[in-house]
Write a protein that holds these residues in place. Structure first.
Motif, PDB file in Angstrom:
ATOM      1  N   THR A 129       0.816  -1.217   0.000  1.00 41.12           N
ATOM      2  CA  THR A 129       0.000   0.000   0.000  1.00 41.12           C
ATOM      3  C   THR A 129       0.848   1.264   0.000  1.00 41.12           C
ATOM      4  O   THR A 129       0.304   2.368  -0.019  1.00 41.12           O
ATOM      5  CB  THR A 129      -0.929   0.017   1.224  1.00 41.12           C
ATOM      6  OG1 THR A 129      -0.150  -0.112   2.418  1.00 41.12           O
ATOM      7  CG2 THR A 129      -1.927  -1.142   1.161  1.00 41.12           C
ATOM      8  N   THR A 130       2.155   1.109   0.040  1.00 43.60           N
ATOM      9  CA  THR A 130       3.063   2.255  -0.061  1.00 43.60           C
ATOM     10  C   THR A 130       4.086   1.964  -1.146  1.00 43.60           C
ATOM     11  O   THR A 130       4.558   0.830  -1.279  1.00 43.60           O
ATOM     12  CB  THR A 130       3.792   2.533   1.268  1.00 43.60           C
ATOM     13  OG1 THR A 130       4.529   1.361   1.662  1.00 43.60           O
ATOM     14  CG2 THR A 130       2.804   2.906   2.357  1.00 43.60           C
ATOM     15  N   HIS A 131       4.437   2.982  -1.924  1.00 42.39           N
ATOM     16  CA  HIS A 131       5.356   2.800  -3.036  1.00 42.39           C
ATOM     17  C   HIS A 131       6.288   3.997  -3.126  1.00 42.39           C
ATOM     18  O   HIS A 131       5.839   5.138  -3.160  1.00 42.39           O
ATOM     19  CB  HIS A 131       4.594   2.641  -4.355  1.00 42.39           C
ATOM     20  CG  HIS A 131       3.602   1.524  -4.348  1.00 42.39           C
ATOM     21  ND1 HIS A 131       2.300   1.684  -3.920  1.00 42.39           N
ATOM     22  CD2 HIS A 131       3.733   0.222  -4.684  1.00 42.39           C
ATOM     23  CE1 HIS A 131       1.670   0.529  -4.007  1.00 42.39           C
ATOM     24  NE2 HIS A 131       2.511  -0.364  -4.463  1.00 42.39           N
ATOM     25  N   ASP A 132       7.578   3.726  -3.144  1.00 40.89           N
ATOM     26  CA  ASP A 132       8.584   4.775  -3.263  1.00 40.89           C
ATOM     27  C   ASP A 132       9.133   4.786  -4.688  1.00 40.89           C
ATOM     28  O   ASP A 132       9.217   3.745  -5.349  1.00 40.89           O
ATOM     29  CB  ASP A 132       9.739   4.536  -2.279  1.00 40.89           C
ATOM     30  CG  ASP A 132       9.267   4.545  -0.833  1.00 40.89           C
ATOM     31  OD1 ASP A 132       8.411   5.395  -0.500  1.00 40.89           O
ATOM     32  OD2 ASP A 132       9.740   3.698  -0.049  1.00 40.89           O
ATOM     33  N   ARG A 133       9.499   5.962  -5.146  1.00 40.44           N
ATOM     34  CA  ARG A 133      10.112   6.079  -6.466  1.00 40.44           C
ATOM     35  C   ARG A 133      11.537   5.535  -6.403  1.00 40.44           C
ATOM     36  O   ARG A 133      12.384   6.072  -5.687  1.00 40.44           O
ATOM     37  CB  ARG A 133      10.135   7.539  -6.915  1.00 40.44           C
ATOM     38  CG  ARG A 133       8.759   8.082  -7.275  1.00 40.44           C
ATOM     39  CD  ARG A 133       8.872   9.508  -7.792  1.00 40.44           C
ATOM     40  NE  ARG A 133       7.594  10.023  -8.224  1.00 40.44           N
ATOM     41  CZ  ARG A 133       7.102   9.869  -9.447  1.00 40.44           C
ATOM     42  NH1 ARG A 133       7.801   9.223 -10.354  1.00 40.44           N
ATOM     43  NH2 ARG A 133       5.916  10.374  -9.776  1.00 40.44           N
ATOM     44  N   VAL A 134      11.777   4.468  -7.144  1.00 40.14           N
ATOM     45  CA  VAL A 134      13.086   3.826  -7.157  1.00 40.14           C
ATOM     46  C   VAL A 134      13.504   3.626  -8.606  1.00 40.14           C
ATOM     47  O   VAL A 134      12.691   3.209  -9.441  1.00 40.14           O
ATOM     48  CB  VAL A 134      13.044   2.465  -6.429  1.00 40.14           C
ATOM     49  CG1 VAL A 134      14.415   1.788  -6.493  1.00 40.14           C
ATOM     50  CG2 VAL A 134      12.605   2.644  -4.979  1.00 40.14           C
ATOM     51  N   GLU A 135      14.742   3.915  -8.906  1.00 45.87           N
ATOM     52  CA  GLU A 135      15.240   3.735 -10.267  1.00 45.87           C
ATOM     53  C   GLU A 135      15.158   2.270 -10.657  1.00 45.87           C
ATOM     54  O   GLU A 135      15.511   1.371  -9.877  1.00 45.87           O
ATOM     55  CB  GLU A 135      16.684   4.227 -10.364  1.00 45.87           C
ATOM     56  CG  GLU A 135      17.233   4.222 -11.777  1.00 45.87           C
ATOM     57  CD  GLU A 135      18.612   4.862 -11.848  1.00 45.87           C
ATOM     58  OE1 GLU A 135      19.239   4.738 -12.922  1.00 45.87           O
ATOM     59  OE2 GLU A 135      19.042   5.469 -10.847  1.00 45.87           O
ATOM     60  N   ILE A 169      13.606  -0.707 -16.609  1.00 42.16           N
ATOM     61  CA  ILE A 169      12.614  -1.333 -15.725  1.00 42.16           C
ATOM     62  C   ILE A 169      12.955  -2.798 -15.505  1.00 42.16           C
ATOM     63  O   ILE A 169      12.910  -3.614 -16.433  1.00 42.16           O
ATOM     64  CB  ILE A 169      11.193  -1.192 -16.304  1.00 42.16           C
ATOM     65  CG1 ILE A 169      10.857   0.277 -16.536  1.00 42.16           C
ATOM     66  CG2 ILE A 169      10.179  -1.850 -15.366  1.00 42.16           C
ATOM     67  CD1 ILE A 169      10.912   1.128 -15.296  1.00 42.16           C
ATOM     68  N   ARG A 170      13.290  -3.134 -14.276  1.00 41.91           N
ATOM     69  CA  ARG A 170      13.610  -4.517 -13.918  1.00 41.91           C
ATOM     70  C   ARG A 170      12.676  -5.086 -12.854  1.00 41.91           C
ATOM     71  O   ARG A 170      12.688  -6.293 -12.603  1.00 41.91           O
ATOM     72  CB  ARG A 170      15.057  -4.618 -13.401  1.00 41.91           C
ATOM     73  CG  ARG A 170      16.109  -4.479 -14.491  1.00 41.91           C
ATOM     74  CD  ARG A 170      17.507  -4.603 -13.932  1.00 41.91           C
ATOM     75  NE  ARG A 170      18.518  -4.662 -14.965  1.00 41.91           N
ATOM     76  CZ  ARG A 170      18.951  -5.780 -15.543  1.00 41.91           C
ATOM     77  NH1 ARG A 170      18.446  -6.945 -15.164  1.00 41.91           N
ATOM     78  NH2 ARG A 170      19.873  -5.741 -16.469  1.00 41.91           N
ATOM     79  N   LEU A 171      11.894  -4.223 -12.220  1.00 42.59           N
ATOM     80  CA  LEU A 171      10.942  -4.683 -11.205  1.00 42.59           C
ATOM     81  C   LEU A 171       9.622  -3.953 -11.432  1.00 42.59           C
ATOM     82  O   LEU A 171       9.602  -2.734 -11.581  1.00 42.59           O
ATOM     83  CB  LEU A 171      11.473  -4.429  -9.796  1.00 42.59           C
ATOM     84  CG  LEU A 171      10.627  -5.017  -8.647  1.00 42.59           C
ATOM     85  CD1 LEU A 171      11.518  -5.512  -7.516  1.00 42.59           C
ATOM     86  CD2 LEU A 171       9.626  -3.985  -8.108  1.00 42.59           C
ATOM     87  N   VAL A 172       8.531  -4.717 -11.480  1.00 42.08           N
ATOM     88  CA  VAL A 172       7.213  -4.145 -11.750  1.00 42.08           C
ATOM     89  C   VAL A 172       6.249  -4.612 -10.672  1.00 42.08           C
ATOM     90  O   VAL A 172       6.167  -5.806 -10.367  1.00 42.08           O
ATOM     91  CB  VAL A 172       6.673  -4.571 -13.138  1.00 42.08           C
ATOM     92  CG1 VAL A 172       5.312  -3.929 -13.394  1.00 42.08           C
ATOM     93  CG2 VAL A 172       7.662  -4.199 -14.237  1.00 42.08           C
ATOM     94  N   ARG A 173       5.541  -3.659 -10.091  1.00 42.72           N
ATOM     95  CA  ARG A 173       4.463  -3.971  -9.152  1.00 42.72           C
ATOM     96  C   ARG A 173       3.160  -3.442  -9.745  1.00 42.72           C
ATOM     97  O   ARG A 173       3.099  -2.306 -10.192  1.00 42.72           O
ATOM     98  CB  ARG A 173       4.713  -3.340  -7.776  1.00 42.72           C
ATOM     99  CG  ARG A 173       5.910  -3.922  -7.040  1.00 42.72           C
ATOM    100  CD  ARG A 173       5.937  -3.420  -5.591  1.00 42.72           C
ATOM    101  NE  ARG A 173       6.995  -4.066  -4.824  1.00 42.72           N
ATOM    102  CZ  ARG A 173       8.187  -3.514  -4.601  1.00 42.72           C
ATOM    103  NH1 ARG A 173       8.440  -2.306  -5.069  1.00 42.72           N
ATOM    104  NH2 ARG A 173       9.109  -4.163  -3.908  1.00 42.72           N
ATOM    105  N   PHE A 174       2.114  -4.281  -9.715  1.00 42.15           N
ATOM    106  CA  PHE A 174       0.842  -3.848 -10.286  1.00 42.15           C
ATOM    107  C   PHE A 174      -0.305  -4.527  -9.563  1.00 42.15           C
ATOM    108  O   PHE A 174      -0.110  -5.450  -8.753  1.00 42.15           O
ATOM    109  CB  PHE A 174       0.794  -4.138 -11.794  1.00 42.15           C
ATOM    110  CG  PHE A 174       0.829  -5.608 -12.158  1.00 42.15           C
ATOM    111  CD1 PHE A 174      -0.323  -6.266 -12.548  1.00 42.15           C
ATOM    112  CD2 PHE A 174       2.023  -6.321 -12.123  1.00 42.15           C
ATOM    113  CE1 PHE A 174      -0.300  -7.604 -12.895  1.00 42.15           C
ATOM    114  CE2 PHE A 174       2.063  -7.665 -12.468  1.00 42.15           C
ATOM    115  CZ  PHE A 174       0.895  -8.307 -12.860  1.00 42.15           C
TER     116      PHE A 174
END
Length: 205
Positions: A129-135, A169-174
């Motif tokens: 429920t929380t998401h940080d901007r990460v390269e 993009i190497r990690l995707v959350r959806f």
């Protein structure tokens, strides 16, 4: 100029999605299987639309003595209602799509990312429920939450809403309404491993 073009295309795609929604059609599923993600946002979106309708009625009463201004405000308010409903419609008619070769992750007309199945290294059911901007990471939340995490063996390219290119993009959350089934289907089509989900961070008191 390019920004104006992208914004115009965005509006047209929203209106096309609204028409598809009214005629009970979907976009881009083809021979694959669609997985929805809009179930939890419908009530909120229509709540916003209802508030806009109430505002329209209120402004109509307040601006009765100013016909020119009243017409302008009425048009703007009416378009706002159509825009909100079209946003929800776009989410409904443009589901995620899983087929034999790729996973297509979408959110309305704002996100459209294709991931070849052979590049999915791990897949797991993970509610966040929380998401940080990460390269190197792309979060596609719905209602501020994601339910599935993909770790890729090679980067994929993502284009942002305004056309900015990201090649890392190497990690995707959806999010997906039926996340368990989608995770199972991805694993059935790939050799993606399942790894334990890390614990969610404690919420601040």
């Amino acid at each position: 100029m390019r920004t104006a073009y992208l914004l115009l295309r965005h509006e047209l795609r929203l209106l096309a999605s609204l028409l598809m929604w009214l005629t009970r059609r979907t976009h881009g599923v083809g021979g694959g299987r669609g997985f929805g993600y809009a179930r939890g946002q419908g009530a909120v979106m229509f709540g916003f639309a209802f508030v806009c309708v109430v505002e329209t009625v209120t402004m109509s009463v307040l601006l009765r003595g100013y016909p020119a201004l009243h017409r302008v405000v009425l048009v703007l308010d009416a378009y706002t209602v159509v825009f909100i409903v079209a946003l929800h419609a776009a989410s409904v008619v443009r589901p995620h799509v899983l087929d034999a070769g790729s996973l297509r992750i979408r959110r309305a007309v704002h996100v459209d990312l294709r991931i070849p199945l052979h590049q999915i290294g791990t897949v797991r059911r993970e509610l966040r429920t929380t998401h940080d901007r990460v390269e190197g990471q792309l979060d596609v939340p719905v209602g501020s939450q994601t339910a599935i995490t993909l770790e890729l063996t090679a980067p994929v390219t993502h284009f942002t809403f305004l056309g900015r290119r990201r090649d890392d993009i190497r990690l995707v959350r959806f999010h997906a309404d039926d996340a368990d089934t989608l995770v199972h289907e991805i694993r059935a089509l790939t050799r993606a491993r399942s790894i334990p989900s890390p614990p969610l961070p404690d919420r601040p008191g």
